[in-house]
Scaffold this motif. Structure first.
Motif, PDB file in Angstrom:
ATOM      1  N   TYR A 131       0.828  -1.209   0.000  1.00  0.00           N
ATOM      2  CA  TYR A 131       0.000   0.000   0.000  1.00  0.00           C
ATOM      3  C   TYR A 131       0.862   1.257   0.000  1.00  0.00           C
ATOM      4  CZ  TYR A 131       1.014   0.216   5.017  1.00  0.00           C
ATOM      5  OH  TYR A 131       1.655   0.280   6.229  1.00  0.00           O
TER       6      TYR A 131
ATOM      7  N   GLU B 215      -4.777   9.564   1.622  1.00  0.00           N
ATOM      8  CA  GLU B 215      -5.596   8.473   1.093  1.00  0.00           C
ATOM      9  C   GLU B 215      -4.710   7.263   0.822  1.00  0.00           C
ATOM     10  OE1 GLU B 215      -8.899   7.523  -2.426  1.00  0.00           O
ATOM     11  OE2 GLU B 215      -7.921   9.483  -2.320  1.00  0.00           O
ATOM     12  N   TYR B 216      -5.238   6.077   1.126  1.00  0.00           N
ATOM     13  CA  TYR B 216      -4.480   4.843   0.919  1.00  0.00           C
ATOM     14  C   TYR B 216      -4.802   4.230  -0.440  1.00  0.00           C
ATOM     15  CZ  TYR B 216      -2.877   4.689   5.766  1.00  0.00           C
ATOM     16  OH  TYR B 216      -2.264   4.971   6.964  1.00  0.00           O
ATOM     17  N   TYR B 217      -3.767   3.695  -1.077  1.00  0.00           N
ATOM     18  CA  TYR B 217      -3.894   2.981  -2.344  1.00  0.00           C
ATOM     19  C   TYR B 217      -3.233   1.612  -2.184  1.00  0.00           C
ATOM     20  CZ  TYR B 217      -5.078   7.580  -4.160  1.00  0.00           C
ATOM     21  OH  TYR B 217      -5.670   8.805  -4.361  1.00  0.00           O
ATOM     22  N   TYR B 218      -3.840   0.588  -2.798  1.00  0.00           N
ATOM     23  CA  TYR B 218      -3.392  -0.787  -2.593  1.00  0.00           C
ATOM     24  C   TYR B 218      -3.020  -1.420  -3.927  1.00  0.00           C
ATOM     25  CZ  TYR B 218      -5.603   0.172   1.850  1.00  0.00           C
ATOM     26  OH  TYR B 218      -5.952   0.739   3.048  1.00  0.00           O
TER      27      TYR B 218
ATOM     28  N   LEU C 218       1.194   6.030  -9.098  1.00  0.00           N
ATOM     29  CA  LEU C 218      -0.026   5.291  -8.781  1.00  0.00           C
ATOM     30  C   LEU C 218      -0.899   5.042 -10.006  1.00  0.00           C
ATOM     31  CD1 LEU C 218      -1.031   6.973  -5.395  1.00  0.00           C
ATOM     32  CD2 LEU C 218       0.428   4.980  -5.800  1.00  0.00           C
TER      33      LEU C 218
ATOM     34  N   PHE D 124      -2.454  -0.043  -8.808  1.00  0.00           N
ATOM     35  CA  PHE D 124      -2.976   0.454  -7.543  1.00  0.00           C
ATOM     36  C   PHE D 124      -4.472   0.738  -7.647  1.00  0.00           C
ATOM     37  CE2 PHE D 124       1.512   1.390  -6.852  1.00  0.00           C
ATOM     38  CZ  PHE D 124       1.663   1.069  -5.502  1.00  0.00           C
ATOM     39  N   VAL D 125      -5.193   0.438  -6.579  1.00  0.00           N
ATOM     40  CA  VAL D 125      -6.615   0.773  -6.479  1.00  0.00           C
ATOM     41  C   VAL D 125      -6.820   1.507  -5.165  1.00  0.00           C
ATOM     42  CG1 VAL D 125      -7.318  -1.239  -7.814  1.00  0.00           C
ATOM     43  CG2 VAL D 125      -7.226  -1.402  -5.328  1.00  0.00           C
ATOM     44  N   ASN D 126      -7.888   2.319  -5.093  1.00  0.00           N
ATOM     45  CA  ASN D 126      -8.172   3.009  -3.835  1.00  0.00           C
ATOM     46  C   ASN D 126      -9.019   2.118  -2.927  1.00  0.00           C
ATOM     47  OD1 ASN D 126     -10.860   3.221  -4.735  1.00  0.00           O
ATOM     48  ND2 ASN D 126     -10.476   5.211  -5.675  1.00  0.00           N
ATOM     49  N   GLU D 127      -9.322   2.610  -1.737  1.00  0.00           N
ATOM     50  CA  GLU D 127     -10.059   1.795  -0.768  1.00  0.00           C
ATOM     51  C   GLU D 127     -11.448   1.409  -1.276  1.00  0.00           C
ATOM     52  OE1 GLU D 127      -8.841   2.419   3.784  1.00  0.00           O
ATOM     53  OE2 GLU D 127      -9.541   4.253   2.852  1.00  0.00           O
TER      54      GLU D 127
END
Length: 206
Positions: free
Chosen positions: A32, A38-41, A124, A145-148
């Motif tokens: 992440y 904001e978190y991105y995974y 990202l 990467f995707v957001n929450e």
């Protein structure tokens, strides 16, 4: 390495599956990045003919079998193979989040990890190409990467489980931090009270 991939086992009334090729152990990894609060995974996409005609998420957790009983090295290897990102000697934090079985009939033990890639300043919006492990499934493997919100829409159980474990760990850390601050406040109040009591005693003595 044991070449036997799947093995059917029977114990009392239960039938199950184990995976001898990887000592019946695997790692599930959810990297992440924290950017602008904001978190991105990071999730991967590989070819799996078993789910070709099923409605499942295209992207899923980074996973790998533990072939030499070295979980930490497996995490590093799988990151390179499935995302192309080399985390050796880099400023990343790897958090171990516990070990769990996927279901009641598969005895493979999964070890959950989260990796903080924030300090690597990754793009990202980029699609990351993995080096692969030589198998057909990982020939065109990639990651993005995707957001929450996007992650929560996934039906990949391992990514959601790792995400939940990571959030729980952060909440526990947050609670511990609050408790420490409360202890400090109570200590300060007690010291102030004791000082006040001493002052009153000195005043009445004279």
């Amino acid at each position: 390495m044991n070449k036997e991939y799947l093995k059917i086992i029977e114990v009392e009334f239960m039938h199950g599956v184990e995976e001898p090729w990887c000592n019946n152990q695997g790692v599930a990894i959810l990297p992440y990045v924290l950017k602008n609060n904001e978190y991105y995974y990071l999730l991967t996409k590989e070819y799996n003919p078993l789910f070709k005609n099923k409605q499942i998420s295209q992207y899923s957790t980074i996973t790998g079998g533990v072939e030499n009983n070295n979980h930490y090295q497996t995490v590093i290897n799988e990151m390179l193979e499935e995302t192309g990102i080399d985390i050796r000697n880099k400023k990343v934090r790897i958090d171990y989040l516990g070990k769990h079985y996927a279901n009641k009939s598969n005895t493979k033990l999964w070890y959950f990890y989260a990796i903080d890639l924030t300090n690597l300043n990754l793009d990202l919006t980029k699609t990351y190409k993995g080096t692969g492990d030589g198998s057909i499934g990982e020939k065109e493997i990639s990651a993005r990467f995707v957001n929450e919100k996007q992650l929560n829409k996934s039906n990949d159980a391992l990514s959601l489980a790792t995400y939940g474990k990571l959030n729980l760990k952060n909440l526990i850390r947050f609670d511990n931090n609050i408790n420490q601050k409360l202890d400090m406040i109570l200590q300060i109040l007690n010291e102030q009270k004791n000082n006040t009591d001493k002052s009153n005693k000195i005043y009445w003595k004279y």
